[in-house]
Design an enzyme around this catalytic site. Structure first.
Site, PDB file in Angstrom:
ATOM      1  CE1 TYR A  71      -3.969   2.115   0.328  1.00  0.00           C
ATOM      2  CE2 TYR A  71      -2.431   3.500   1.533  1.00  0.00           C
ATOM      3  CZ  TYR A  71      -3.626   3.341   0.869  1.00  0.00           C
ATOM      4  OH  TYR A  71      -4.477   4.405   0.712  1.00  0.00           O
ATOM      5  CG  PHE A 123      -7.311  17.485 -24.819  1.00  0.00           C
ATOM      6  CD1 PHE A 123      -7.354  16.959 -26.095  1.00  0.00           C
ATOM      7  CD2 PHE A 123      -7.685  16.673 -23.756  1.00  0.00           C
ATOM      8  CE1 PHE A 123      -7.754  15.638 -26.314  1.00  0.00           C
ATOM      9  CE2 PHE A 123      -8.084  15.355 -23.972  1.00  0.00           C
ATOM     10  CZ  PHE A 123      -8.111  14.839 -25.249  1.00  0.00           C
ATOM     11  CB  THR A 124     -12.255  17.243 -24.533  1.00  0.00           C
ATOM     12  OG1 THR A 124     -11.358  16.134 -24.424  1.00  0.00           O
ATOM     13  CG2 THR A 124     -12.618  17.439 -25.994  1.00  0.00           C
ATOM     14  CG  ASP A 214      -1.245  17.801 -22.005  1.00  0.00           C
ATOM     15  OD1 ASP A 214      -0.604  16.723 -21.970  1.00  0.00           O
ATOM     16  OD2 ASP A 214      -2.487  17.836 -22.128  1.00  0.00           O
ATOM     17  CE  LYS A 257      -3.732  10.108 -24.644  1.00  0.00           C
ATOM     18  NZ  LYS A 257      -4.560  10.131 -23.424  1.00  0.00           N
ATOM     19  NE  ARG A 382     -11.736  14.407 -30.505  1.00  0.00           N
ATOM     20  CZ  ARG A 382     -11.686  14.297 -29.168  1.00  0.00           C
ATOM     21  NH1 ARG A 382     -10.544  14.252 -28.527  1.00  0.00           N
ATOM     22  NH2 ARG A 382     -12.791  14.264 -28.456  1.00  0.00           N
ATOM     23  CG  PHE A 449     -16.589  13.917 -26.899  1.00  0.00           C
ATOM     24  CD1 PHE A 449     -15.760  12.900 -26.534  1.00  0.00           C
ATOM     25  CD2 PHE A 449     -16.454  15.156 -26.271  1.00  0.00           C
ATOM     26  CE1 PHE A 449     -14.785  13.093 -25.562  1.00  0.00           C
ATOM     27  CE2 PHE A 449     -15.477  15.362 -25.312  1.00  0.00           C
ATOM     28  CZ  PHE A 449     -14.645  14.326 -24.945  1.00  0.00           C
TER      29      PHE A 449
END
Ligand code: P71
Length: 475
Positions: A71, A123-124, A214, A257, A382, A449
């Site tokens: 943990y 970005f969303t 980002d 990514k 998009r 979306f």
């Protein structure tokens, strides 16, 4: 050699299913014409996203077995912390389960009600967390980013004149940070230059504005810098990544990514006070600060993934050139798409593909659904659906870019998969006049979306002047 062959061989395979057009017509109808709502087993080639869809290496699978599932104080945490410090150069590291969790914590801590947060295109999830924290997003990307056919080599760059204008209008004290994205997703995977990063940092330092990166696609961005920016040809990807990050004060990252893993993310920074506060928040929303929502094994796979992403330049060259290959094949068929080709995806220009479908009838959403019916390939809208409604006026935002993204998972598909996808899309292009728009039958309030449902509208015949406009758009 024009295209770079895979710098790996295949050890495990996963069968995928070919379906009939009738089957897919039924499936997309059941999914409300939203590719997010399709079952993955009904998809032949999945180009929905590059997020969490990478194939891991044998070394990463081996690392999973070395997970320390304590943990508190897992050894994989310390290994990951050291890897992030070494590769990206930030002093402090806070793990999260994925990117938006890091955005949530950062937005809550840095934004006060009434603040403005500039960024190189929205970005969303990033913008939503800024708005939920009481901020207003301001787009400060260069104008070229909004033009699908501008050949600017760094369409992700921040326009410093737009930054200056914002500072003059609202005052630097109401701008806590700029959200600075590498390989800007919504612009088509377009990179920023090192020079822009350096100048932005100088500008922001002058006004006491933090530069928060980002960091989701920084490895891909480094490849474009190596290829395109004077003075970087002989620098390694690892050196470029480190230098780019040195012009920022910290980052959020979706490690799903470039991190080459199926789940994971983090927040990193140089400011100790911000770190202490972020660590306090992570235990409320994510888990203890030595796992932040990831299992020990997830952290082990991620540390190995980050090391692999910069170990040699071969991997990223193959990765970005594979995307470029798909763009070149689509180009050879005359299919309108965003140029220069991005790092993680090729973005079809739905306005030019379907000039007879008005933006209020969601041409990109409709095109993504039709691509699935025609080919079994899953893509992502998009455009106007992703952009959502303006919180003040309640109107659809109608962005300049109305795109369908064909996103390439890392190390997953071969050149023949991409040939198949491009050929199918070229076939669809020939009878595109038969494609109509869509209307909402279910519209969620936030990030609509993901779960929205639609019904088809009848196709309107394509007028001669629309064909002309389409020619113009393609130039
Ligand atoms: C992508 C995703 C996943 C996604 C997210 C929202 C809508 C559709 C698909 C996620 C990103 C990203 C950037 C630049 C932060 C996140 C959030 N991208 N910044 O492209 O691209 O990270 O998904 O790990 O929470 O398909 P998260």
């Amino acid at each position: 050699m024009k295209y770079i062959p895979e710098p790996f061989k295949i050890k495990t395979v996963e069968p995928i299913k070919m379906t009939t057009r009738e089957y897919r017509q039924k499936a997309i109808k059941e999914a409300g014409y939203n590719t997010f709502l399709l079952r993955s087993e009904d998809v032949y080639i999945d180009l929905l996203t590059d997020s969490g869809t990478s194939a891991m290496s044998d070394a990463q699978w081996a690392a999973l077995q070395m997970g320390d599932e304590a943990y508190a104080g897992s050894r994989n945490f310390y290994d990951l912390e050291r890897t992030v410090q070494e590769v990206f150069g930030f002093k402090y590291f806070v793990p999260t389960h994925q990117g938006r969790a890091a955005e949530h914590i950062m937005s809550k801590l840095l934004i006060k009600t009434g603040d403005y947060v500039p960024g190189n295109m929205y970005f969303t999830t990033t913008r939503l967390h800024q708005e939920l924290a009481g901020g207003t997003f301001i787009d400060v990307i260069v104008d070229e980013a909004h033009d699908p056919y501008s050949r600017h080599p760094f369409k992700g760059n921040v326009d410093l004149k737009k930054m200056q204008k914002l500072v003059d209008e609202v005052g630097a004290e109401r701008i806590p940070y700029i959200s600075y994205e590498t390989c800007v997703n919504m612009a088509g995977g377009q990179p920023v230059s090192i020079q822009n990063a350096r100048e932005l940092k100088e500008f922001c330092d002058k006004y006491g504005i933090k530069v928060m990166l980002d960091n989701t696609r920084t490895i891909e961005n480094a490849y474009f810098i190596q290829q395109r920016e004077p003075g970087y040809k002989n620098k390694s990807i690892r050196e470029i990544v480190y230098e780019l990050c040195s012009y920022t004060d910290g980052c959020t990252c979706s490690a799903k990514k470039d991190g080459l893993v199926n789940i994971g993310g983090f927040l990193a920074m140089n400011d100790e006070e911000f770190f202490v506060q972020a660590r306090a928040q992570v235990v409320i929303y994510e888990g203890l600060h030595t796992y932040g929502g990831m299992a020990g094994r997830d952290m082990a796979a991620l540390a190995q993934g980050i090391r692999e992403s910069v170990a040699t330049d071969d991997y990223i060259r193959y990765r970005v050139e594979q995307t470029n290959y798909l763009g070149d094949v689509l180009e050879s068929y005359g299919i309108p798409h965003v140029v220069p080709h991005g790092g993680h995806a090729i973005f079809l220009n739905a306005r030019a593909f379907l000039p007879h479908v008005p933006q209020e009838e969601f041409p990109a959403q409709s095109l993504a659904a039709e691509i699935y019916v025609e080919t079994g390939v899953r893509a992502m809208e998009r455009g106007n659906v992703s952009a959502g409604r303006d919180p003040v006026t309640g109107k659809n935002r109608c962005p300049k870019l109305e795109l369908v993204r064909l996103t390439i998972p890392r190390r997953v598909y071969t050149q023949s998969h991409l040939d198949y996808a491009a050929e199918g899309i070229a076939k669809l292009y020939k009878h595109r006049d038969k494609i109509g728009g869509l209307k909402f039958v279910f519209e969620p309030q936030m990030l609509r979306f993901f779960q929205a449902r639609f019904e088809p509208l009848p196709a309107r015949p394509m007028k001669a002047e629309e064909m002309v406009e389409e020619e113009h758009l393609r130039r």
